[in-house]
Scaffold this motif. Structure first.
Motif, short mmCIF file in Angstrom:
data_model
loop_
_atom_site.label_atom_id
_atom_site.label_comp_id
_atom_site.label_asym_id
_atom_site.label_seq_id
_atom_site.Cartn_x
_atom_site.Cartn_y
_atom_site.Cartn_z
N UNK A 6 2.27 -0.56 0.90
CA UNK A 6 1.92 0.39 -0.15
C UNK A 6 3.03 1.40 -0.33
N UNK A 7 3.65 1.34 -1.40
CA UNK A 7 4.58 2.41 -1.75
C UNK A 7 4.49 2.62 -3.25
N UNK A 8 5.22 3.59 -3.70
CA UNK A 8 5.10 3.94 -5.12
C UNK A 8 5.34 2.77 -6.04
N UNK A 53 -0.22 -13.18 15.01
CA UNK A 53 -0.22 -11.98 14.16
C UNK A 53 0.80 -10.96 14.67
N UNK A 54 0.79 -10.77 15.97
CA UNK A 54 1.76 -9.83 16.54
C UNK A 54 3.19 -10.22 16.16
N UNK A 55 3.48 -11.53 16.28
CA UNK A 55 4.82 -11.99 15.97
C UNK A 55 5.19 -11.77 14.52
N UNK A 56 4.23 -12.02 13.65
CA UNK A 56 4.49 -11.80 12.24
C UNK A 56 4.84 -10.33 11.98
N UNK A 57 4.02 -9.48 12.58
CA UNK A 57 4.27 -8.05 12.37
C UNK A 57 5.61 -7.63 12.93
N UNK A 58 5.96 -8.23 14.06
CA UNK A 58 7.25 -7.89 14.68
C UNK A 58 8.42 -8.39 13.86
N UNK A 59 8.32 -9.61 13.41
CA UNK A 59 9.51 -10.24 12.85
C UNK A 59 9.66 -10.08 11.35
N UNK A 60 8.62 -10.43 10.61
CA UNK A 60 8.87 -10.72 9.19
C UNK A 60 8.15 -9.86 8.19
N UNK A 61 7.31 -8.96 8.66
CA UNK A 61 6.45 -8.31 7.69
C UNK A 61 7.22 -7.52 6.65
N UNK A 62 8.31 -6.95 7.07
CA UNK A 62 9.04 -6.15 6.08
C UNK A 62 9.56 -7.00 4.94
N UNK A 63 10.11 -8.11 5.33
CA UNK A 63 10.66 -8.98 4.29
C UNK A 63 9.56 -9.47 3.35
N UNK A 64 8.46 -9.78 3.96
CA UNK A 64 7.36 -10.28 3.13
C UNK A 64 6.87 -9.21 2.19
N UNK A 65 6.72 -7.99 2.73
CA UNK A 65 6.26 -6.89 1.86
C UNK A 65 7.23 -6.69 0.72
N UNK A 66 8.48 -6.76 1.03
CA UNK A 66 9.48 -6.60 -0.03
C UNK A 66 9.35 -7.72 -1.06
N UNK A 67 9.03 -8.91 -0.58
CA UNK A 67 8.91 -10.03 -1.52
C UNK A 67 7.76 -9.81 -2.48
N UNK A 68 6.68 -9.20 -1.97
CA UNK A 68 5.55 -8.94 -2.86
C UNK A 68 5.95 -8.04 -4.00
N UNK A 69 6.70 -7.03 -3.63
CA UNK A 69 7.14 -6.11 -4.68
C UNK A 69 7.97 -6.82 -5.71
N UNK A 70 8.89 -7.62 -5.20
CA UNK A 70 9.77 -8.34 -6.13
C UNK A 70 8.95 -9.23 -7.06
N UNK A 71 8.00 -9.88 -6.44
CA UNK A 71 7.19 -10.82 -7.23
C UNK A 71 6.43 -10.09 -8.32
N UNK A 72 5.80 -8.99 -7.92
CA UNK A 72 5.01 -8.25 -8.90
C UNK A 72 5.88 -7.76 -10.04
N UNK A 73 7.08 -7.41 -9.72
CA UNK A 73 7.99 -6.94 -10.74
C UNK A 73 8.47 -8.10 -11.60
#
Lengths: 514, 505
Positions: free
Chosen positions: A216-218, A167-187
């Motif tokens: 969570x962002x706008x 979990x620590x590694x995920x948060x360190x390395x990739x979480x931003x990209x993944x979060x961004x992917x969620x947004x893209x997907x939802x859009x």
């Protein structure tokens, strides 16, 4: 052969034995793996069984580094090829099995051998324009959550430690990209409710162990909102969206952060929006009333109440925090009242736990906090109005008929719960409770024709009142009423008893008696 | 002003009644509302909504009971108004489970509430005696007539007729219960006036008639009759005594179960206690057949735990019966001309029960009863009680029954050791220690009645036969003669149990 029901018994037994041996054998995984992913696909069953053996081997740590690297590379190649538009993808069952394969690979390799696992999977699958790759991607993310972050699964200490590392590694390395992917997907896939729901489900799970501010962002919020109140009502999507809200909300965090989150999520706005949709408003009294939706929104309101009360009770002496939190309660009061007064008892009951918590908190704190005392009192009256209104048999109730028996029993249960709320309010402000009942009773015995429901309500409340008024078992002590409440009850009773005389003396009844 | 009671909705009507019962204390202050409320009740019990009617009858009875002290002379009105609801019609239920026949919630069990209510309103203080008589007659007569007319059918085995009789008897009993709560133990109130009692006596006669013909045929009829009997003690006063032989004859048949006998005895104890000054002759006449019936019950073989429990109950009721007789100066019935022959058997049974190591409660009771025998038959104290304790605890010092002192010593005294010497005796059991205490008290009692002959007896034969050496004996006698009852009990429990353990080992 093993699964074919037509095979004869001895052959079957042999086949099972063979599979068992395969599982145990240290090198079986490779041929199985190749068989499963071969271009000329063998039958479903065979692929399934092969993947099962492979997964077992990975999980059991039977494969060495070289082997793991090999599997990793080839799996990635496989999904890249197969999950492009135009290709024939795997069946759901195989997809799920494959998801499991990749998840186990993740667990085994993310730390050292394949640190770019998530990024690679993302890049490979998500870049496609049709949804299939995305679906697989999301499934993998969900499976990863369940593998390393699901709190319901019992783990040994070593397993816990390993999970925490990942979990620590995920948060360190990739979480931003993944979060961004969620947004893209939802859009990108906003018209596909399956993908949207899958994505929201993923977000709802991941927020429990990742930094919310990333997800969570706008943009995300507005997408969530869109799902809550779509142009055409879509129950499944709305339900998932609401669940996602609740999931996000229930994440443990310090008080001020929680309040912040409620603001950020604009929960109040969300609820107001949904409530004003026709499904819940104009349709409310019709047979088209969407009670499931109402219940789900009520769950959200209830969750907010529970959380805000927790914030207050967590730091009761921090007065600015308390006041801030309290304002939330006031903001949500109309929603609480809306659902508490809902004609459907299940919806009403959904908000009772939160209300109970709230009243309990108020009772404890109003004694010491003047501000709270004022604010609380203003809320009690509308609450009590709704509670008493729910106590009343509603206009469709059919008292006394045989098929109404379960309804009757459920109604009496609800009444018991409502009375506990009445008592909770009385514990905060006795006069509010007594005054309200007084109003009900006086109204009942007053002039004009009364519906039996009004009368029954008044008498029922008088019945319940006794326990409250009688301290130490009696209404009187040395011929005097034991309490002001007892005095009131005695007055009501005498009103009730007074009123019978004139009628009976004049009615035909008496001639029989005399 | 709208009024609640005129509401035609059953839910509201029922709530009205519930509230009157729940908050009945209010009527003590607002007694002017009692009559109107009662009128409402009486009218409301006629509404026949299936969900409310039975409950309304129950509420009427509760209401009447709680406001009775303040009730005026309304009995006539009430009884008349309820008349149409009273007729009883037994229904054999379609189910095999006959508990349904008079279980809660059936029409019949709710009707009993009405009968009780009628009894209650009629016995209010302000109701004149002749009104009470007329009312009771008006209610009892139809029931008695119905009762008599069903007896023949019932005797032939007609279940419905038997059930009808059961119901009628229950109604007659419940009426009595509503009317009078007096029991013999109650000194603040008194039984009903004799004119009223006479009406109930007629009812009792009808019941006894049915009982005599059906006692072997129907246990439900017997059950109803026993219920009625216990209630009629309260309304007949001493008029019940003359009927006692018939009640016994009807209720204690050879088909009666042990628990029936035990329950009846409990009622009988009440009668004895309540009418102790009038009961001698009757008791004297029926004692022997009665006791024989009891002994049969005690002697029967038991099959299973339930039976064992019932047997223990019966033994204790028997002992309680003897206790009541002895405690109320009636002991001479045991040695009268009619009953002398059975006296030895009685003593023997008590002695036997006093040695029961399986049941310490019973043993303790038996030892107490033996102590009472000593007190009643042992004559005046020869040795003064220590510390000015009261003699015997009885009111009249009686002359000694000839030969009794010797009897006490030789038959009673040894019992005090048979228990502790029994290998199965568990000195750690609290009940067992209580029994030991009674044994000690018994010895003390004998001592005070006999004096030095007893001491010699103990010294020369009994204590040595138990296994004590000279020092112990001296010690023991010292305690017996100098300690008061409590002190000696303590000594006996602590010292003797140790000694006995030594002797056993």
């Amino acid at each position: 052969m093993a699964w074919d029901p037509r095979t004869n018994q001895t052959l079957k037994a042999q086949a099972f034995d063979f599979l068992q041996n395969l599982r145990k054998s240290p090198n079986a995984w490779l041929p199985c793996f190749e068989l499963a992913l071969r271009k000329e696909r063998p039958s479903e069953i065979v692929r399934h069984a092969c993947l099962d053996i492979v997964n077992h081997a990975i999980k059991a740590k039977n494969i060495d580094q070289a082997g793991l690297l090999e599997i990793s590379r080839r799996s990635l190649d496989y999904v890249r090829e197969v999950y492009t538009p135009g290709q024939e993808i795997d069946s759901i069952a195989i997809q799920n099995k494959l998801t499991q394969t990749l998840t186990y690979i993740f667990a085994a390799t993310y730390q050292h051998l394949w640190p770019t696992f998530l990024r690679d999977i993302l890049a490979t699958l998500h870049s496609q324009t049709d949804g299939d790759g995305t679906v697989l991607y999301l499934k993998i993310l969900i499976a990863v959550h369940e593998e390393i972050a699901d709190v319901m699964v019992p783990k040994t200490t070593e397993e816990q430690v390993a999970d925490n590392e990942l979990k620590d590694l995920v948060r360190e390395r990739d979480i931003q990209a993944i979060a961004a992917s969620w947004q893209q997907i939802l859009q990108q896939f906003r018209h596909s409710s399956d993908i949207v729901n899958l994505c929201l489900g993923c977000i709802g799970r991941w927020v429990a162990w990742t930094d919310l501010s990333l997800s969570i962002n706008d943009a995300l919020l507005s997408l969530l909102f869109q799902n809550l109140t779509p142009l055409e009502p879509d129950p499944r999507t709305q339900e998932v969206a609401l669940e996602t809200f609740v999931d996000i909300l229930s994440k443990k965090m310090p008080g001020p952060d929680k309040l912040q989150l409620i603001d950020v999520l604009r929960v109040n706005e969300a609820v107001s929006q949904i409530v004003s949709t026709s499904a819940l408003s104009s349709q409310r009294r019709s047979s088209q009333y969407d009670t499931d939706l109402a219940e789900n929104v009520a769950k959200l309101v209830n969750a907010v109440l529970v959380d805000v009360v927790k914030v207050i009770e967590g730091s009761p002496r921090d007065s600015s925090l308390v006041q801030r939190a309290f304002r939330n309660l006031q903001i949500f009061l109309p929603h609480l009242l809306r659902f508490l007064s809902d004609e459907y008892d299940e919806v009403c009951a959904t908000v009772i736990p939160g209300l109970t918590d709230m009243l309990g908190m108020m009772r404890k704190l109003v004694k010491t906090d003047a501000y709270l005392y004022e604010e609380t009192n203003m809320m009690l009256s509308p609450l009590l109005d709704v509670i008493v209104a729910k106590m009343r048999y509603d206009n469709t109730a059919d008292w006394g008929s045989d098929d109404a028996q379960t309804d009757e029993a459920e109604f009496q249960d609800l009444r018991k719960r409502l009375h506990l709320l009445q008592l909770a309010i009385a514990a905060i402000n006795e006069e509010e409770y007594v005054g309200k009942i007084d109003h009900v009773v006086v109204n009942c015995f007053g002039k004009g024709h009364k519906d039996w429901r009004e009368q029954e309500l008044a008498l029922h409340e008088m019945h319940l009142f006794g326990e409250y008024a009688m301290k130490h078992g009696g209404l009187y002590s040395k011929s005097k009423p034991v309490s002001p409440a007892a005095s009131r009850l005695i007055n009501w009773m005498s009103e009730m008893l007074k009123s019978g005389r004139s009628y009976l003396l004049n009615s035909g009844c008496m001639s029989r008696i005399y | 002003m709208t009024d609640i009671a005129s509401s035609s909705h059953p839910a509201v009507q029922l709530q009205y009644m519930e509230l009157c019962v729940r908050y009945h204390v209010i009527f003590e202050v607002y007694s002017q509302y009692i009559s109107p409320a009662l009128e409402n009740f009486v009218s409301l019990v006629h509404r026949d909504h299936p969900k409310t009617q039975f409950r309304s009858w129950y509420l009427l009875q509760r209401f009447v009971r709680s406001v009775r002290p303040h009730l005026g002379n309304v009995a006539n009105i009430v009884v008349q108004a309820l008349g149409d609801l009273l007729p009883i019609r037994a229904e054999i239920s379609a189910q095999l489970d006959s508990d349904e026949d008079d279980g809660p919630g059936t029409r019949f069990s709710s009707q009993l509430c009405l009968y009780e209510a009628i009894g209650s309103v009629s016995s209010a203080k302000l109701v004149p005696e002749d009104t009470q008589v007329a009312l009771m007659r008006s209610v009892i007569e139809p029931l008695s007539i119905d009762l008599s007319s069903n007896i023949d059918q019932a005797a032939k085995g007609d279940e419905k007729a038997q059930l009808q009789i059961h119901h009628l008897i229950m109604a007659l009993g419940t009426l009595a219960r509503g009317f009078s709560e007096w029991t013999p133990a109650n000194t603040t109130t008194s039984p009903p006036a004799s004119a009223v009692a006479a009406e109930f006596k007629k009812a009792a006669e009808a019941i006894l008639m049915a009982l005599s013909q059906l006692k072997h045929i129907s246990s439900t009829v017997r059950e109803a009759a026993r219920f009625a009997f216990s209630r009629y003690i309260g309304v007949l006063g001493s008029q019940i005594l003359a009927q006692l032989p018939q009640w016994i004859d009807g209720l204690l048949t050879n088909t009666s179960s042990r628990s029936e006998v035990a329950l009846f005895m409990r009622n009988l104890d009440q009668v004895i206690f309540g009418f102790k000054s009038e009961i001698y002759d009757i008791l004297n006449a029926l004692l022997t057949p009665f006791l024989q019936r009891v002994f049969t019950g005690i002697g029967e073989v038991t099959t299973g735990t339930d039976d064992e429990i019932e047997l223990a109950e019966l033994k204790r009721e028997y002992l309680a019966f003897l206790h009541v007789v002895l405690n109320n100066d009636l002991e001479s019935v045991l040695v009268s001309e009619q009953n002398q022959p059975i006296f030895v058997l009685v003593i023997n049974t008590v002695i036997h029960l006093a040695q029961d190591v399986q049941d310490y409660r019973t043993a303790k009771l038996a030892l107490t009863v033996l102590g009472r025998f000593v007190a009643n038959f042992g004559g005046p104290d020869v040795v003064a009680q220590i510390n000015g304790a009261k003699t015997n605890g009885v009111h009249v010092i009686k002359a000694q029954l000839p030969g009794f002192d010797d009897f006490m010593m030789r038959r009673f005294s040894p019992i005090c050791w048979s228990m502790p010497r029994n290998a199965a005796f568990d000195v750690k059991d609290a009940q067992a220690r209580l029994a030991l205490g009674e044994a000690a008290a018994l010895q003390k009692a004998i001592y005070h009645k006999s004096g030095s002959p007893y001491v010699s007896f103990l010294q020369d034969s009994e204590l040595t036969s138990v296994g004590m050496d000279a020092t112990h004996i001296a010690d023991y006698l010292q305690a017996l003669t100098t300690l008061d009852v409590k002190g000696f009990q303590q000594y006996f429990k602590v010292g003797r149990s140790h000694l006995m353990l030594e002797i056993q080992n």
